[in-house]
Design a protein around this motif. Sequence first.
Motif, mmCIF file in Angstrom:
data_model
loop_
_atom_site.group_PDB
_atom_site.id
_atom_site.type_symbol
_atom_site.label_atom_id
_atom_site.label_comp_id
_atom_site.label_asym_id
_atom_site.label_seq_id
_atom_site.Cartn_x
_atom_site.Cartn_y
_atom_site.Cartn_z
ATOM 1 N N ILE A 116 0.838 -1.207 0.000
ATOM 2 C CA ILE A 116 0.000 0.000 0.000
ATOM 3 C C ILE A 116 0.868 1.250 0.000
ATOM 4 C CG2 ILE A 116 -1.648 1.326 1.383
ATOM 5 C CD1 ILE A 116 -2.821 -1.438 2.245
ATOM 6 N N ALA A 117 1.905 1.264 0.827
ATOM 7 C CA ALA A 117 2.787 2.434 0.887
ATOM 8 C C ALA A 117 3.517 2.645 -0.437
ATOM 9 C CB ALA A 117 3.794 2.274 2.023
ATOM 10 N N ALA A 118 4.003 1.569 -1.030
ATOM 11 C CA ALA A 118 4.697 1.689 -2.318
ATOM 12 C C ALA A 118 3.727 2.136 -3.408
ATOM 13 C CB ALA A 118 5.357 0.361 -2.693
ATOM 14 N N ALA A 119 2.509 1.609 -3.383
ATOM 15 C CA ALA A 119 1.518 2.008 -4.387
ATOM 16 C C ALA A 119 1.194 3.491 -4.274
ATOM 17 C CB ALA A 119 0.253 1.167 -4.234
ATOM 18 N N ILE A 120 0.968 3.964 -3.071
ATOM 19 C CA ILE A 120 0.668 5.390 -2.877
ATOM 20 C C ILE A 120 1.828 6.247 -3.378
ATOM 21 C CG2 ILE A 120 0.381 7.184 -1.114
ATOM 22 C CD1 ILE A 120 -1.214 5.089 0.518
ATOM 23 N N THR A 121 3.028 5.897 -2.991
ATOM 24 C CA THR A 121 4.197 6.694 -3.354
ATOM 25 C C THR A 121 4.447 6.680 -4.860
ATOM 26 O OG1 THR A 121 5.162 6.163 -1.209
ATOM 27 C CG2 THR A 121 6.640 7.054 -2.874
ATOM 28 N N ILE A 122 4.391 5.512 -5.467
ATOM 29 C CA ILE A 122 4.718 5.403 -6.885
ATOM 30 C C ILE A 122 3.614 5.996 -7.754
ATOM 31 C CG2 ILE A 122 5.113 3.716 -8.735
ATOM 32 C CD1 ILE A 122 6.796 2.152 -6.635
ATOM 33 N N ILE A 123 2.370 5.850 -7.359
ATOM 34 C CA ILE A 123 1.286 6.488 -8.124
ATOM 35 C C ILE A 123 1.397 8.007 -8.025
ATOM 36 C CG2 ILE A 123 -1.216 6.883 -8.145
ATOM 37 C CD1 ILE A 123 -1.533 3.875 -7.647
ATOM 38 N N LEU A 124 1.736 8.521 -6.860
ATOM 39 C CA LEU A 124 1.934 9.970 -6.748
ATOM 40 C C LEU A 124 3.135 10.435 -7.568
ATOM 41 C CD1 LEU A 124 1.031 10.663 -3.028
ATOM 42 C CD2 LEU A 124 -0.188 11.430 -5.057
ATOM 43 N N GLN A 125 4.187 9.630 -7.615
ATOM 44 C CA GLN A 125 5.333 9.965 -8.483
ATOM 45 C C GLN A 125 4.877 10.063 -9.933
ATOM 46 O OE1 GLN A 125 8.247 6.889 -8.079
ATOM 47 N NE2 GLN A 125 9.416 8.003 -6.531
ATOM 48 N N TRP A 126 4.125 9.074 -10.372
ATOM 49 C CA TRP A 126 3.648 9.051 -11.748
ATOM 50 C C TRP A 126 2.753 10.253 -12.047
ATOM 51 C CZ3 TRP A 126 -1.513 7.534 -13.361
ATOM 52 C CH2 TRP A 126 -1.657 7.407 -14.735
ATOM 53 N N LEU A 127 1.843 10.548 -11.126
ATOM 54 C CA LEU A 127 0.942 11.675 -11.340
ATOM 55 C C LEU A 127 1.682 13.009 -11.357
ATOM 56 C CD1 LEU A 127 -2.113 10.656 -9.126
ATOM 57 C CD2 LEU A 127 -2.052 10.836 -11.623
ATOM 58 N N LEU A 128 2.611 13.199 -10.430
ATOM 59 C CA LEU A 128 3.283 14.485 -10.316
ATOM 60 C C LEU A 128 4.450 14.668 -11.287
ATOM 61 C CD1 LEU A 128 3.255 14.861 -6.451
ATOM 62 C CD2 LEU A 128 1.857 16.096 -8.094
ATOM 63 N N PHE A 129 5.174 13.602 -11.584
ATOM 64 C CA PHE A 129 6.353 13.733 -12.425
ATOM 65 C C PHE A 129 6.103 13.387 -13.889
ATOM 66 C CE2 PHE A 129 8.870 12.553 -8.413
ATOM 67 C CZ PHE A 129 8.798 13.847 -7.946
ATOM 68 N N TYR A 130 4.969 12.795 -14.203
ATOM 69 C CA TYR A 130 4.716 12.390 -15.583
ATOM 70 C C TYR A 130 3.409 12.965 -16.115
ATOM 71 C CZ TYR A 130 5.341 9.571 -19.721
ATOM 72 O OH TYR A 130 5.540 9.185 -21.007
ATOM 73 N N VAL A 131 2.312 12.655 -15.467
ATOM 74 C CA VAL A 131 1.007 13.081 -15.967
ATOM 75 C C VAL A 131 0.840 14.594 -15.891
ATOM 76 C CG1 VAL A 131 -1.488 12.888 -15.617
ATOM 77 C CG2 VAL A 131 -0.047 10.860 -15.419
ATOM 78 N N SER A 132 1.175 15.191 -14.755
ATOM 79 C CA SER A 132 0.960 16.634 -14.594
ATOM 80 C C SER A 132 1.859 17.479 -15.499
ATOM 81 C CB SER A 132 1.163 17.047 -13.139
ATOM 82 O OG SER A 132 2.521 16.935 -12.789
ATOM 83 N N LEU A 133 2.965 16.902 -15.947
ATOM 84 C CA LEU A 133 3.864 17.639 -16.843
ATOM 85 C C LEU A 133 3.461 17.501 -18.309
ATOM 86 C CD1 LEU A 133 7.290 16.910 -15.129
ATOM 87 C CD2 LEU A 133 5.870 18.954 -14.961
ATOM 88 N N GLY A 134 2.450 16.697 -18.579
ATOM 89 C CA GLY A 134 1.901 16.595 -19.917
ATOM 90 C C GLY A 134 2.684 15.746 -20.888
ATOM 91 N N TYR A 135 3.439 14.791 -20.411
ATOM 92 C CA TYR A 135 4.152 13.900 -21.320
ATOM 93 C C TYR A 135 3.154 13.022 -22.071
ATOM 94 C CZ TYR A 135 8.526 15.111 -19.026
ATOM 95 O OH TYR A 135 9.604 15.786 -18.527
ATOM 96 N N ALA A 136 3.553 12.573 -23.247
ATOM 97 C CA ALA A 136 2.685 11.737 -24.072
ATOM 98 C C ALA A 136 2.624 10.312 -23.516
ATOM 99 C CB ALA A 136 3.207 11.704 -25.501
ATOM 100 N N ASP A 137 1.478 9.702 -23.689
ATOM 101 C CA ASP A 137 1.224 8.294 -23.363
ATOM 102 C C ASP A 137 1.554 7.928 -21.911
ATOM 103 O OD1 ASP A 137 0.225 5.833 -23.948
ATOM 104 O OD2 ASP A 137 1.953 5.163 -25.118
#
Length: 166
Positions: free
Chosen positions: A111-132
């Motif tokens: 659970i802790a790893a999922a929360i941390t890694i999903i937040l990494q993905w959202l903040l470092f990838y999705v929010s910056l507008g990268y493709a795919d």
Amino acid sequence: MKRGKRIRFLAYFLEILLFFILQQAPDLLPVIHYARPLLLIPTAVTIALFEPQVASTAFGLFCGLLIDAGTNGGVLGMHAIILTVICFVVSYLAHDLLQINALTAFLVCGIAAAITIILQWLLFYVSLGYADPAYALAEHYLPRFLYTIALGLPIYALNRTIALRI
């Protein structure tokens, strides 16, 4: 503070430093499917299973700051806040509600790893507008998550030994 507690905290501190070095140094841990594990997440969470809230919070903060220091281009303090809150909650639940065993440690690390890694993905990838973003999640972040939780049980066994023997 009692002598045994000082020695135990020193052992945790040295363990955290060792895992940080293993996590950051190239070629010390094998890269599986372009992923390297975040060893400090299961380390902080399994320490929180055995220690009181204040100590767990401090170790979570320390581990989070180390992850932040090792992350290229990340937001300084993001992992520190996440792990501080997670470790406090885990410690509170472990002392009041949870039975501490390998299954509980595996679930809490997951659970802790999922929360941390999903937040990494959202903040470092999705929010910056990268493709795919789905490709990045499946090919980079999911293997990192699986690699991290796969090492959760050996880290739990180490921290259980430290907590019960020292």
